[in-house]
Write a protein that holds these residues in place. Structure first.
Motif, PDB file in Angstrom:
ATOM      1  N   ARG A  51      10.426   9.055  13.812  1.00 27.14           N
ATOM      2  CA  ARG A  51      10.529   9.842  12.644  1.00 27.14           C
ATOM      3  C   ARG A  51      11.621   9.686  11.637  1.00 27.14           C
ATOM      4  O   ARG A  51      11.140   9.647  10.363  1.00 27.14           O
ATOM      5  N   ILE A  52      12.791   9.392  12.118  1.00 29.55           N
ATOM      6  CA  ILE A  52      14.094   8.787  11.197  1.00 29.55           C
ATOM      7  C   ILE A  52      13.580   7.393  10.413  1.00 29.55           C
ATOM      8  O   ILE A  52      13.489   7.658   9.298  1.00 29.55           O
ATOM      9  N   ALA A  53      12.588   6.621  11.037  1.00 33.88           N
ATOM     10  CA  ALA A  53      12.310   5.327  10.408  1.00 33.88           C
ATOM     11  C   ALA A  53      11.349   5.717   9.356  1.00 33.88           C
ATOM     12  O   ALA A  53      11.362   5.208   8.246  1.00 33.88           O
ATOM     13  N   MET A  54      10.527   6.662   9.864  1.00 33.98           N
ATOM     14  CA  MET A  54       9.370   6.927   8.649  1.00 33.98           C
ATOM     15  C   MET A  54      10.014   7.741   7.633  1.00 33.98           C
ATOM     16  O   MET A  54       9.553   7.301   6.310  1.00 33.98           O
ATOM     17  N   LEU A  55      10.812   8.761   7.691  1.00 32.98           N
ATOM     18  CA  LEU A  55      11.553   9.272   6.543  1.00 32.98           C
ATOM     19  C   LEU A  55      12.331   8.362   5.647  1.00 32.98           C
ATOM     20  O   LEU A  55      12.447   8.389   4.426  1.00 32.98           O
ATOM     21  N   ARG A  56      12.970   7.302   6.228  1.00 37.15           N
ATOM     22  CA  ARG A  56      13.567   6.178   5.758  1.00 37.15           C
ATOM     23  C   ARG A  56      12.759   5.475   4.738  1.00 37.15           C
ATOM     24  O   ARG A  56      13.073   5.234   3.670  1.00 37.15           O
ATOM     25  N   ASP A  57      11.522   5.059   5.447  1.00 41.08           N
ATOM     26  CA  ASP A  57      10.379   4.472   4.282  1.00 41.08           C
ATOM     27  C   ASP A  57      10.121   5.310   3.352  1.00 41.08           C
ATOM     28  O   ASP A  57       9.988   4.825   1.926  1.00 41.08           O
ATOM     29  N   GLU A  58       9.940   6.627   3.345  1.00 43.60           N
ATOM     30  CA  GLU A  58       9.492   7.694   2.282  1.00 43.60           C
ATOM     31  C   GLU A  58      10.706   7.649   1.154  1.00 43.60           C
ATOM     32  O   GLU A  58      10.598   7.599  -0.011  1.00 43.60           O
ATOM     33  N   ILE A  59      11.790   7.677   1.698  1.00 39.63           N
ATOM     34  CA  ILE A  59      13.290   7.734   0.770  1.00 39.63           C
ATOM     35  C   ILE A  59      13.214   6.370   0.119  1.00 39.63           C
ATOM     36  O   ILE A  59      13.472   6.454  -1.071  1.00 39.63           O
ATOM     37  N   ALA A  60      12.740   5.244   0.788  1.00 42.61           N
ATOM     38  CA  ALA A  60      12.887   3.794  -0.082  1.00 42.61           C
ATOM     39  C   ALA A  60      11.769   4.016  -1.058  1.00 42.61           C
ATOM     40  O   ALA A  60      11.850   3.301  -2.340  1.00 42.61           O
ATOM     41  N   LEU A  61      10.685   4.531  -0.985  1.00 40.81           N
ATOM     42  CA  LEU A  61       9.695   4.685  -1.811  1.00 40.81           C
ATOM     43  C   LEU A  61       9.896   5.390  -2.915  1.00 40.81           C
ATOM     44  O   LEU A  61       9.764   5.102  -4.161  1.00 40.81           O
ATOM     45  N   LYS A  62      10.568   6.543  -2.633  1.00 41.53           N
ATOM     46  CA  LYS A  62      11.041   7.638  -3.730  1.00 41.53           C
ATOM     47  C   LYS A  62      11.930   6.744  -4.658  1.00 41.53           C
ATOM     48  O   LYS A  62      11.848   6.860  -5.933  1.00 41.53           O
ATOM     49  N   LYS A  63      13.083   6.218  -4.161  1.00 41.27           N
ATOM     50  CA  LYS A  63      13.610   5.273  -4.663  1.00 41.27           C
ATOM     51  C   LYS A  63      13.109   4.290  -5.839  1.00 41.27           C
ATOM     52  O   LYS A  63      13.485   4.132  -7.032  1.00 41.27           O
ATOM     53  N   GLU A  64      12.026   3.652  -5.356  1.00 38.94           N
ATOM     54  CA  GLU A  64      11.354   2.799  -6.114  1.00 38.94           C
ATOM     55  C   GLU A  64      10.744   3.501  -7.350  1.00 38.94           C
ATOM     56  O   GLU A  64      10.622   2.984  -8.331  1.00 38.94           O
ATOM     57  N   LEU A  65      10.161   4.768  -6.997  1.00 39.11           N
ATOM     58  CA  LEU A  65       9.366   5.297  -7.893  1.00 39.11           C
ATOM     59  C   LEU A  65      10.048   6.084  -8.995  1.00 39.11           C
ATOM     60  O   LEU A  65       9.784   5.967 -10.276  1.00 39.11           O
ATOM     61  N   VAL A  66      11.362   6.339  -8.992  1.00 39.01           N
ATOM     62  CA  VAL A  66      12.275   6.868  -9.681  1.00 39.01           C
ATOM     63  C   VAL A  66      13.131   5.835 -10.294  1.00 39.01           C
ATOM     64  O   VAL A  66      14.021   5.917 -11.413  1.00 39.01           O
ATOM     65  N   LEU A  70      12.052 -12.565  14.740  1.00 37.99           N
ATOM     66  CA  LEU A  70      10.790 -12.172  14.415  1.00 37.99           C
ATOM     67  C   LEU A  70      11.071 -10.971  13.262  1.00 37.99           C
ATOM     68  O   LEU A  70      11.908 -10.036  13.517  1.00 37.99           O
ATOM     69  N   GLY A  71      10.607 -11.265  12.184  1.00 36.82           N
ATOM     70  CA  GLY A  71      10.811 -10.427  11.046  1.00 36.82           C
ATOM     71  C   GLY A  71       9.784  -9.236  11.046  1.00 36.82           C
ATOM     72  O   GLY A  71       8.709  -9.564  11.638  1.00 36.82           O
ATOM     73  N   HIS A  72       9.911  -8.164  10.278  1.00 37.33           N
ATOM     74  CA  HIS A  72       9.049  -7.325  10.240  1.00 37.33           C
ATOM     75  C   HIS A  72       9.058  -6.420   8.707  1.00 37.33           C
ATOM     76  O   HIS A  72      10.209  -6.339   8.506  1.00 37.33           O
ATOM     77  N   ASP A  73       8.007  -6.246   8.145  1.00 37.22           N
ATOM     78  CA  ASP A  73       7.989  -5.356   7.011  1.00 37.22           C
ATOM     79  C   ASP A  73       6.911  -4.418   7.080  1.00 37.22           C
ATOM     80  O   ASP A  73       5.846  -4.800   7.157  1.00 37.22           O
ATOM     81  N   ARG A  74       7.266  -3.095   7.496  1.00 33.69           N
ATOM     82  CA  ARG A  74       6.155  -2.262   7.544  1.00 33.69           C
ATOM     83  C   ARG A  74       4.971  -2.036   6.353  1.00 33.69           C
ATOM     84  O   ARG A  74       4.189  -1.689   6.234  1.00 33.69           O
ATOM     85  N   ARG A  75       5.611  -2.094   5.096  1.00 37.68           N
ATOM     86  CA  ARG A  75       5.192  -2.064   3.767  1.00 37.68           C
ATOM     87  C   ARG A  75       4.269  -3.237   3.712  1.00 37.68           C
ATOM     88  O   ARG A  75       2.877  -2.903   3.193  1.00 37.68           O
ATOM     89  N   LEU A  76       4.501  -4.419   4.041  1.00 41.44           N
ATOM     90  CA  LEU A  76       3.563  -5.548   3.982  1.00 41.44           C
ATOM     91  C   LEU A  76       2.622  -5.338   5.120  1.00 41.44           C
ATOM     92  O   LEU A  76       1.356  -5.530   5.053  1.00 41.44           O
ATOM     93  N   ILE A  88       0.976  -1.236   0.036  1.00 42.85           N
ATOM     94  CA  ILE A  88      -0.075   0.100  -0.017  1.00 42.85           C
ATOM     95  C   ILE A  88       0.775   1.293   0.039  1.00 42.85           C
ATOM     96  O   ILE A  88       0.350   2.289  -0.531  1.00 42.85           O
ATOM     97  N   SER A  89       2.118   1.305   0.429  1.00 37.25           N
ATOM     98  CA  SER A  89       2.845   2.268   0.521  1.00 37.25           C
ATOM     99  C   SER A  89       3.844   2.421  -0.752  1.00 37.25           C
ATOM    100  O   SER A  89       4.629   3.475  -0.987  1.00 37.25           O
ATOM    101  N   ALA A  90       3.165   1.727  -1.896  1.00 34.09           N
ATOM    102  CA  ALA A  90       4.029   1.741  -2.979  1.00 34.09           C
ATOM    103  C   ALA A  90       3.334   2.919  -3.976  1.00 34.09           C
ATOM    104  O   ALA A  90       3.007   4.073  -3.684  1.00 34.09           O
ATOM    105  N   ALA A  91       3.258   2.519  -5.228  1.00 39.14           N
ATOM    106  CA  ALA A  91       2.908   3.491  -6.341  1.00 39.14           C
ATOM    107  C   ALA A  91       1.663   4.238  -6.105  1.00 39.14           C
ATOM    108  O   ALA A  91       0.782   3.630  -5.929  1.00 39.14           O
ATOM    109  N   SER A  92       1.556   5.405  -6.580  1.00 41.86           N
ATOM    110  CA  SER A  92       0.497   6.249  -6.521  1.00 41.86           C
ATOM    111  C   SER A  92      -0.295   5.665  -7.738  1.00 41.86           C
ATOM    112  O   SER A  92       0.062   5.454  -8.939  1.00 41.86           O
ATOM    113  N   ALA A  93      -1.577   6.427  -7.811  1.00 42.31           N
ATOM    114  CA  ALA A  93      -2.428   6.061  -9.007  1.00 42.31           C
ATOM    115  C   ALA A  93      -1.741   7.350 -10.109  1.00 42.31           C
ATOM    116  O   ALA A  93      -2.059   6.873 -11.415  1.00 42.31           O
TER     117      ALA A  93
END
Length: 664
Positions: free
Chosen positions: A647-662, A263-269, A168-173
């Motif tokens: 906050r750092i963890a959330m921003l890193r997630d947004e950076i990871a998404l931006k890397k995927e989008l570009v 225990l593994g964790h995947d915020r995007r999942l 759900i945190s991946a690409a937008s419409a």
């Protein structure tokens, strides 16, 4: 035997539905009576526990947390009893007769863990981790049973998305046209979100049956599940998603223990699973919607930069539309409607929504006090952000009349607002009342993290007043920077308001040496203080002014001075005695600045993909270095370190998404 058990389950579900409908439509007292009417029903017991959990989570009342834990343990025992009895019953629908009870046991376990996490203490986090560890195998088993091919083809509240391993945190419409061929459009789910679903707890009774595998490239057709199937599917997605999300948000120190447990964790999942649950109609869908709204709101407020803000706001709005349509009297949906306006930099409409929600309304009797206090807090925070200091102080103090959580925090914020408008006697009285308020409401036998921060600030001002006058008396007049102006409240304010803040802080002595467009020939005079604040005479105060000026200049659209102010704040870190949080926050805000500058200077539409990738590669690398340095400064001696770490963890997630989008 099996038919009788199924009939009993149906009766419990139908009656429990009435209770849950009342909970989410601000009828908490009525809901409690409904749940208490069937003390033998695990669904009703879980309903009582869930209501108590909501009240605890919304108000942080320690008595409610203990009560919620006790009720959850009782519901867990009742569900386990039913689970044992169901083992011998034949399968009905798509899943075994025990699947629903397996789920309820897992629900209880994860909610018990959440009550521990609400303490914001490492002990609480470890207790949460222990509970999560107990739930892990059960949710993993259910997840593999319910989603044998994963979540890619399951409908969510998004209009479009990318498949494969994205979530759900991946690409937008907005990127759908260029997405891979496996993109799935879920218009049916989106349409369902925009109209009120049936008012049933777990869907319709009957209509189950096996489903054929769905091709990843095909549009999934929602299965007409019965209540048991609806419970198991939505509940599994909710529980698995919440489980993953909580683990991903734990502080790094606790995550090291997570690794020890395996225990593994995947915020995007996690977000993807919660979205799948939110697209359903059972009670888990409502809780999933709440979890998503809370997370989206935190990301929009705290991460500083979003790779696709329009998508987050669109999904946030769709969930609110659905739940508000289903429960038109619910305070929680009014709150989130206002939050959306706030995130869209529309404070006027946010205030209007909140004031309408708080006004007396015979058509919407208000009986959910814990949720109402959130409306008041949101209103106070927006008024503070708009520099409506007296009105904000009034609302912060009103919270102490309807909420028992940390009156010290509200006294501190209200006191800062009153200090700014020159009501020093009232501000002093509030600050003088803080130590007693802290001692009265110990949280698990200790002070809350923000209360630790407050006590240090009080000691700092008293020490400064002794330097200035030889006595601590009237130490409120030793304050130079409004204590209510916390550092992450200036990201989503109007540029004109940011300019007013800048002029406030530039008026302080000693004068700054950093070049700024507001330092010479100002178009309007700086906002007057009731009386001139004392000079900034410590590195702590100078660093605080620097970091605030840096964020405010960035909000006002002046990147160069923003960078200089933030770098200066960080450079003062070795000299800081009290405000040791400043250096890490300055680095974090510099990382945000790198990304916002890159977005503002993005190559034109005619640029090649290679040029665009290189542009973002440089910005992301620079931001990443800033975040690494900020992370290195965190430690137990740093106030509010766990919040900055989140906050750092959330921003890193947004950076990871931006890397995927570009395509990086």
């Amino acid at each position: 035997m099996a038919a009788e058990a199924r009939k009993q389950t149906l009766e419990w579900l139908q009656d429990a539905q009435r209770g849950f409908d009342r909970v989410f439509d601000d009828g908490a007292d009525i809901a409690r009576d409904v749940f208490k009417a069937h003390p033998e029903s695990p669904f009703h017991m879980l309903g009582l526990a869930a209501l108590s959990f909501l009240e605890a989570a919304l108000s942080f009342e320690t008595s409610r947390m203990a009560e919620a834990t006790s009720m959850l343990q009782a519901a867990d025992a009742a569900a386990r009893k039913q689970l044992k009895a169901a083992k011998s019953l034949p399968q009905h629908g798509r899943f075994s007769a025990s699947a629903e009870w397996d789920l309820l046991v897992a629900d209880c376990t994860i909610l018990i863990g959440m009550t521990h996490a609400l303490s914001e203490s490492y002990v609480g986090y470890l207790q949460c981790l222990y509970a999560m560890n107990n739930a892990h195998s059960k949710f993993t088993k259910l997840y593999k049973l319910v989603f044998p091919i994963g979540l890619d083809t399951a409908p969510t509240p998004a209009l479009s998305r990318r498949s494969s391993k994205t979530s759900i945190s991946a690409a937008s419409a907005s990127t759908a046209a260029s997405a891979p061929a496996a993109t799935v459009t879920v218009t049916a789910a989106a349409a369902a979100l925009l109209s009120p679903p049936p008012r049933r707890l777990f869907g319709r009774w009957g209509g189950g049956g096996a489903s054929a595998p769905v091709s990843p490239a095909a549009t999934p057709v929602p299965i007409d599940d019965g209540p048991i199937e609806e419970l198991v599917v939505s509940g599994t997605a909710f529980g698995y998603g919440l489980f993953q999300l909580v683990l991903s948000l734990l502080p790094q120190k606790v995550k090291s223990v997570v690794g020890f447990f395996g225990l593994g964790h995947d915020r995007r999942l996690a977000l993807r699973a919660l979205a799948v649950s939110a697209a359903k109609n059972d009670v888990h869908a409502v809780f999933a919607g709440l979890a998503l709204m809370t997370y989206h709101g935190v990301v929009l407020l705290s991460s500083g930069y979003q790779a696709d803000e329009k998508r987050i706001l669109r999904q946030y709005r769709e969930i609110v539309d659905r739940l508000e349509g289903r429960y038109p009297s619910g305070t929680l949906w009014i709150l989130n409607r206002a939050k959306i306006h706030r995130m869209e930099n529309d404070p006027d409409n946010a205030i209007a929504v909140l004031r309408a929600g708080l006004a007396p309304n015979p058509a919407r009797p208000r009986k959910f006090v814990q949720a109402e206090s959130l409306l008041v807090f949101e209103l106070a925070w927006i008024l503070l952000a708009g520099r409506e200091y007296e009105l904000a102080a009034k609302e912060f103090l009103h919270i102490t009349e309807i909420n028992t959580w940390s009156h010290a925090t509200y006294f501190f914020l209200a006191g800062g607002c009153l200090w700014r408008v020159g009501q020093y006697d009232r501000a002093q009285a509030l600050f003088d009342g803080i130590p007693a308020a802290i001692d009265k409401r110990k949280f698990g036998g200790r002070d809350l993290p923000f209360e630790v921060f407050i006590k240090k600030k009080l000691a700092f001002w008293k020490a400064k007043q002794r330097r200035l006058t030889g006595s601590e008396d009237g130490y409120v007049k030793a304050i130079s920077v409004n204590p209510a102006e916390v550092w992450n409240n200036h990201q989503r304010i109007k540029p004109a308001v940011a300019e007013q803040h800048i002029r406030d802080w530039l008026a302080l002595h000693p004068p700054i040496s950093t070049p700024t467009p507001y330092a010479s020939s100002p178009p309007s005079p700086p906002p007057a203080y009731p009386s001139p604040p004392p000079p900034l005479d410590t590195p702590d105060e100078l660093a605080l002014r620097d970091v605030l000026l840096g964020v405010a200049h960035r909000t006002a659209g002046h990147a160069a001075p923003a960078r200089t102010f933030l770098e200066t704040a960080h450079a003062r870190q070795p000299l800081l005695a009290v405000s040791t949080w400043v250096g890490g926050v300055a680095l974090f805000e510099l990382a945000v600045l790198e990304l916002l500058e890159a977005r503002g200077a993005e190559p034109a539409a005619g640029a090649s993909d290679a040029e665009r990738r290189q542009h973002w590669r440089s910005a992301i690398a620079a931001a990443g270095k800033r975040l690494e340095a900020a992370q290195a400064l965190l430690g137990s001696e740093i106030d509010l370190a766990s919040r900055l770490e989140s906050r750092i963890a959330m921003l890193r997630d947004e950076i990871a998404l931006k890397k995927e989008l570009v395509g990086l």
